[in-house]
Design a protein around this motif. Structure first.
Motif, PDB file in Angstrom:
ATOM      1  N   GLU A 152       0.830  -1.211   0.000  1.00 48.07           N
ATOM      2  CA  GLU A 152       0.000   0.000   0.000  1.00 48.07           C
ATOM      3  C   GLU A 152       0.864   1.260   0.000  1.00 48.07           C
ATOM      4  OE1 GLU A 152      -3.705   0.015   1.930  1.00 48.07           O
ATOM      5  OE2 GLU A 152      -3.576  -2.053   2.597  1.00 48.07           O
ATOM      6  N   PRO A 153       1.731   1.420  -0.980  1.00 52.64           N
ATOM      7  CA  PRO A 153       2.708   2.513  -0.950  1.00 52.64           C
ATOM      8  C   PRO A 153       2.137   3.891  -1.218  1.00 52.64           C
ATOM      9  CG  PRO A 153       2.855   1.366  -3.037  1.00 52.64           C
ATOM     10  CD  PRO A 153       1.882   0.593  -2.193  1.00 52.64           C
ATOM     11  N   THR A 154       0.861   3.972  -1.628  1.00 51.52           N
ATOM     12  CA  THR A 154       0.301   5.291  -1.963  1.00 51.52           C
ATOM     13  C   THR A 154      -0.907   5.661  -1.100  1.00 51.52           C
ATOM     14  OG1 THR A 154      -1.139   4.322  -3.662  1.00 51.52           O
ATOM     15  CG2 THR A 154       1.042   5.057  -4.358  1.00 51.52           C
ATOM     16  N   THR A 155      -1.186   4.869  -0.068  1.00 51.28           N
ATOM     17  CA  THR A 155      -2.403   5.070   0.722  1.00 51.28           C
ATOM     18  C   THR A 155      -2.474   6.458   1.355  1.00 51.28           C
ATOM     19  OG1 THR A 155      -2.598   2.719   1.199  1.00 51.28           O
ATOM     20  CG2 THR A 155      -3.722   4.222   2.694  1.00 51.28           C
ATOM     21  N   ALA A 156      -1.369   6.959   1.887  1.00 53.74           N
ATOM     22  CA  ALA A 156      -1.380   8.226   2.628  1.00 53.74           C
ATOM     23  C   ALA A 156      -1.083   9.439   1.749  1.00 53.74           C
ATOM     24  CB  ALA A 156      -0.366   8.160   3.762  1.00 53.74           C
ATOM     25  N   LEU A 157      -1.016   9.244   0.432  1.00 56.08           N
ATOM     26  CA  LEU A 157      -0.638  10.330  -0.461  1.00 56.08           C
ATOM     27  C   LEU A 157      -1.849  10.898  -1.191  1.00 56.08           C
ATOM     28  CD1 LEU A 157       2.508   8.636  -2.052  1.00 56.08           C
ATOM     29  CD2 LEU A 157       2.411  10.128  -0.045  1.00 56.08           C
ATOM     30  N   ASP A 158      -1.781  12.187  -1.562  1.00 50.54           N
ATOM     31  CA  ASP A 158      -2.873  12.761  -2.339  1.00 50.54           C
ATOM     32  C   ASP A 158      -2.848  12.179  -3.746  1.00 50.54           C
ATOM     33  OD1 ASP A 158      -1.361  14.496  -4.255  1.00 50.54           O
ATOM     34  OD2 ASP A 158      -0.779  15.555  -2.434  1.00 50.54           O
ATOM     35  N   VAL A 159      -3.949  12.354  -4.487  1.00 51.53           N
ATOM     36  CA  VAL A 159      -4.119  11.641  -5.753  1.00 51.53           C
ATOM     37  C   VAL A 159      -3.062  12.023  -6.782  1.00 51.53           C
ATOM     38  CG1 VAL A 159      -6.563  11.163  -5.475  1.00 51.53           C
ATOM     39  CG2 VAL A 159      -5.847  13.342  -6.472  1.00 51.53           C
ATOM     40  N   THR A 160      -2.598  13.270  -6.754  1.00 49.28           N
ATOM     41  CA  THR A 160      -1.587  13.700  -7.725  1.00 49.28           C
ATOM     42  C   THR A 160      -0.270  12.987  -7.477  1.00 49.28           C
ATOM     43  OG1 THR A 160      -2.624  15.882  -7.893  1.00 49.28           O
ATOM     44  CG2 THR A 160      -0.361  15.679  -8.688  1.00 49.28           C
ATOM     45  N   VAL A 161       0.168  12.984  -6.217  1.00 48.14           N
ATOM     46  CA  VAL A 161       1.412  12.306  -5.866  1.00 48.14           C
ATOM     47  C   VAL A 161       1.249  10.802  -6.066  1.00 48.14           C
ATOM     48  CG1 VAL A 161       3.074  11.857  -4.019  1.00 48.14           C
ATOM     49  CG2 VAL A 161       2.038  14.117  -4.236  1.00 48.14           C
ATOM     50  N   GLN A 162       0.067  10.265  -5.750  1.00 51.10           N
ATOM     51  CA  GLN A 162      -0.196   8.844  -5.938  1.00 51.10           C
ATOM     52  C   GLN A 162       0.024   8.446  -7.395  1.00 51.10           C
ATOM     53  OE1 GLN A 162      -4.332   6.849  -6.203  1.00 51.10           O
ATOM     54  NE2 GLN A 162      -3.715   6.511  -4.072  1.00 51.10           N
ATOM     55  N   ALA A 163      -0.509   9.232  -8.322  1.00 52.49           N
ATOM     56  CA  ALA A 163      -0.350   8.931  -9.744  1.00 52.49           C
ATOM     57  C   ALA A 163       1.122   8.981 -10.151  1.00 52.49           C
ATOM     58  CB  ALA A 163      -1.166   9.923 -10.578  1.00 52.49           C
ATOM     59  N   GLN A 164       1.863   9.927  -9.598  1.00 51.54           N
ATOM     60  CA  GLN A 164       3.292  10.042  -9.915  1.00 51.54           C
ATOM     61  C   GLN A 164       4.061   8.815  -9.423  1.00 51.54           C
ATOM     62  OE1 GLN A 164       4.346  13.710  -7.992  1.00 51.54           O
ATOM     63  NE2 GLN A 164       3.527  15.009  -9.620  1.00 51.54           N
ATOM     64  N   ILE A 165       3.730   8.345  -8.209  1.00 52.16           N
ATOM     65  CA  ILE A 165       4.410   7.174  -7.647  1.00 52.16           C
ATOM     66  C   ILE A 165       4.104   5.920  -8.470  1.00 52.16           C
ATOM     67  CG2 ILE A 165       4.534   5.637  -5.649  1.00 52.16           C
ATOM     68  CD1 ILE A 165       5.986   8.269  -5.211  1.00 52.16           C
ATOM     69  N   LEU A 166       2.846   5.763  -8.871  1.00 56.58           N
ATOM     70  CA  LEU A 166       2.471   4.598  -9.665  1.00 56.58           C
ATOM     71  C   LEU A 166       3.174   4.603 -11.022  1.00 56.58           C
ATOM     72  CD1 LEU A 166      -1.367   4.362  -8.923  1.00 56.58           C
ATOM     73  CD2 LEU A 166       0.495   3.101  -7.846  1.00 56.58           C
ATOM     74  N   ASP A 167       3.226   5.765 -11.649  1.00 54.14           N
ATOM     75  CA  ASP A 167       3.930   5.883 -12.934  1.00 54.14           C
ATOM     76  C   ASP A 167       5.415   5.575 -12.751  1.00 54.14           C
ATOM     77  OD1 ASP A 167       1.624   6.516 -14.303  1.00 54.14           O
ATOM     78  OD2 ASP A 167       1.943   8.680 -14.220  1.00 54.14           O
ATOM     79  N   LEU A 168       5.968   6.051 -11.644  1.00 51.77           N
ATOM     80  CA  LEU A 168       7.384   5.813 -11.357  1.00 51.77           C
ATOM     81  C   LEU A 168       7.663   4.319 -11.214  1.00 51.77           C
ATOM     82  CD1 LEU A 168      10.242   6.732 -10.515  1.00 51.77           C
ATOM     83  CD2 LEU A 168       9.361   6.994  -8.188  1.00 51.77           C
ATOM     84  N   LEU A 169       6.803   3.615 -10.476  1.00 47.66           N
ATOM     85  CA  LEU A 169       7.003   2.179 -10.290  1.00 47.66           C
ATOM     86  C   LEU A 169       6.937   1.426 -11.618  1.00 47.66           C
ATOM     87  CD1 LEU A 169       4.974   1.478  -7.018  1.00 47.66           C
ATOM     88  CD2 LEU A 169       7.430   1.262  -7.322  1.00 47.66           C
ATOM     89  N   LYS A 170       6.003   1.811 -12.471  1.00 56.81           N
ATOM     90  CA  LYS A 170       5.888   1.150 -13.770  1.00 56.81           C
ATOM     91  C   LYS A 170       7.119   1.420 -14.638  1.00 56.81           C
ATOM     92  CE  LYS A 170       1.710   2.765 -14.713  1.00 56.81           C
ATOM     93  NZ  LYS A 170       0.433   2.976 -15.424  1.00 56.81           N
ATOM     94  N   ASP A 171       7.597   2.671 -14.609  1.00 54.50           N
ATOM     95  CA  ASP A 171       8.794   3.005 -15.393  1.00 54.50           C
ATOM     96  C   ASP A 171      10.019   2.234 -14.893  1.00 54.50           C
ATOM     97  OD1 ASP A 171       7.285   4.744 -16.896  1.00 54.50           O
ATOM     98  OD2 ASP A 171       7.920   6.548 -15.816  1.00 54.50           O
ATOM     99  N   LEU A 172      10.164   2.170 -13.561  1.00 55.36           N
ATOM    100  CA  LEU A 172      11.315   1.477 -12.990  1.00 55.36           C
ATOM    101  C   LEU A 172      11.234  -0.030 -13.226  1.00 55.36           C
ATOM    102  CD1 LEU A 172      11.633   3.465  -9.639  1.00 55.36           C
ATOM    103  CD2 LEU A 172      13.157   3.589 -11.605  1.00 55.36           C
ATOM    104  N   GLN A 173      10.026  -0.576 -13.235  1.00 53.48           N
ATOM    105  CA  GLN A 173       9.880  -2.002 -13.534  1.00 53.48           C
ATOM    106  C   GLN A 173      10.328  -2.306 -14.961  1.00 53.48           C
ATOM    107  OE1 GLN A 173       5.886  -3.715 -13.895  1.00 53.48           O
ATOM    108  NE2 GLN A 173       6.586  -5.502 -12.751  1.00 53.48           N
ATOM    109  N   GLN A 174       9.969  -1.426 -15.889  1.00 53.74           N
ATOM    110  CA  GLN A 174      10.404  -1.618 -17.269  1.00 53.74           C
ATOM    111  C   GLN A 174      11.925  -1.540 -17.381  1.00 53.74           C
ATOM    112  OE1 GLN A 174       8.315   1.253 -19.679  1.00 53.74           O
ATOM    113  NE2 GLN A 174       6.523  -0.059 -19.908  1.00 53.74           N
ATOM    114  N   GLU A 175      12.526  -0.641 -16.603  1.00 55.36           N
ATOM    115  CA  GLU A 175      13.975  -0.464 -16.671  1.00 55.36           C
ATOM    116  C   GLU A 175      14.726  -1.621 -16.027  1.00 55.36           C
ATOM    117  OE1 GLU A 175      17.450   2.683 -15.216  1.00 55.36           O
ATOM    118  OE2 GLU A 175      15.337   3.281 -15.164  1.00 55.36           O
ATOM    119  N   PHE A 176      14.267  -2.066 -14.850  1.00 52.62           N
ATOM    120  CA  PHE A 176      15.001  -3.078 -14.093  1.00 52.62           C
ATOM    121  C   PHE A 176      14.471  -4.493 -14.303  1.00 52.62           C
ATOM    122  CE2 PHE A 176      15.784   0.855 -11.698  1.00 52.62           C
ATOM    123  CZ  PHE A 176      17.164   0.814 -11.572  1.00 52.62           C
ATOM    124  N   GLY A 177      13.255  -4.627 -14.851  1.00 56.70           N
ATOM    125  CA  GLY A 177      12.690  -5.954 -15.078  1.00 56.70           C
ATOM    126  C   GLY A 177      12.278  -6.675 -13.817  1.00 56.70           C
TER     127      GLY A 177
END
Length: 353
Positions: free
Chosen positions: A195-220
């Motif tokens: 639950e890494p985005t539970t305490a964050l506002d929706v804007t920051v939440q979207a940024q964190i989710l996008d970041l995780l997806k980008d990093l997953q693509q980079e690191f596999g």
């Protein structure tokens, strides 16, 4: 960890070879009030480069499952049975020394609240650097360079300056980014996001989710994403596991489960969520009752005391017989496939729009 005698096997999922394979996992905690059956016969796989979403109400066993993968329970009060195999290595009977070699290295975790997960006594930079020095044998200079690189990668402004800041000097979103940077310091093959985005506002939440997806693509990395928010899961996961009272009640691809759910509990979760573009005066349909006590869980199907469809089951007893979860796309429910389809089309789908 101590082990219990295996009493029942959960059918294994089918599909490509898994990086993480969990089979018939059972976790029990000894308390003053009795034995808490936190996880009860759970099986799932996580493939390399894929994201498994795990959803369910608080107390369903989501976090306990993943803390068990990391071996973070008190061995004196916890009984664990089943198999946890990470890249061919059995973790259930692994020693603390063996698990320490994996934590923060081959497998890492992003905790729900970074303010409590990060130590207030040490700088963010030091907390990022130490695991890299421990697992990779890097020098202080090399670890600092790596930490600054990772802070920059997760979007921390002026990372060389913020390296020396303490956690309280970071905003909530920046602390969460720092936690992600720490988890990725050693390029883990498996990343557990609780639950890494539970305490964050929706804007920051979207940024964190996008970041995780980008990093997953980079690191596999393979990712286990734990949440109670099906909207987040729809955006993040490839496969979905729905948990209730320590058990898996439905499993499948995200597309399959969210478009055509087969379990009454999943129907309840979806019906209780507000719809984007729905009528502002539209009322939500909550799941009646409360999750059961895991000290004394219901017999049979654990959801039956809250289920509105038990009267439609024939040839089985929801309160007496535990429904099994088959391999692959499956739901642990005594309703027939035809009944599930009819109920979903006639009663549930109109609520979802």
């Amino acid at each position: 960890m101590t082990t219990m005698t295996k009493t029942e096997d959960t059918p294994a999922p089918t599909g490509p070879e898994a990086f993480l394979s969990v089979r018939d996992l059972r976790v029990r905690f000894s308390t003053e009030d009795g034995i808490v059956k936190a996880v009860d016969g759970l099986s799932f796989d996580v493939e390399r480069g894929k994201t498994l979403g795990i959803v369910g109400e608080s107390g369903s066993g989501k976090s306990v499952t993943n803390l068990t993968v990391l071996g973070l329970h008190n061995r004196k009060t916890t009984e664990i049975d089943g198999e946890i195999v990470l890249d061919g290595q059995e973790l259930t009977g692994a020693s603390e020394r063996e698990l320490e070699k994996l934590r923060g290295n081959k497998v890492a975790m992003i905790f729900q609240d970074p303010l409590t997960a990060l130590s207030p006594y040490y700088t963010v930079g030091r907390q990022l650097s130490e695991p890299f020095m421990k697992h990779r044998g890097a020098s202080k200079k090399e670890a600092k360079a790596r930490a600054i690189e990772m802070l920059d990668k997760v979007g921390i402004p002026q990372p060389a300056l913020r390296f020396n800041d303490y956690p309280h000097q970071f905003s909530g979103g920046m602390r969460q980014r720092a936690m992600i940077a720490m988890a990725l310091m050693c390029d883990p093959d498996l990343l557990i996001a609780d639950e890494p985005t539970t305490a964050l506002d929706v804007t920051v939440q979207a940024q964190i989710l996008d970041l995780l997806k980008d990093l997953q693509q980079e690191f596999g990395s393979a990712i286990i994403f734990i949440t109670h928010d099906l909207g987040v899961i729809a955006n993040m996961a490839d496969d979905l596991l729905v948990m209730y009272a320590g058990r898996a009640v439905e499993r499948g691809s995200v597309r399959e489960v969210l478009r055509a759910p087969q379990h009454p509990y999943t129907w309840g979760l979806l019906s209780s969520m507000p719809r984007l573009g729905g009528d502002t005066g539209e009322s939500l349909v909550p799941i009646p009752g409360s999750p059961p006590s895991l000290l004394n869980p219901p017999t049979g199907c654990p959801f039956h005391p809250r289920c509105a469809f038990t009267d439609q089951v024939t040839g089985a007893s929801c309160s007496g017989e535990r429904p099994s979860l088959g391999a692959g796309r499956a739901a642990a429910c005594h309703l027939t496939g035809e009944q599930k389809q009819t109920i979903f089309i006639d009663q549930i789908k109109p609520r979802l729009g």
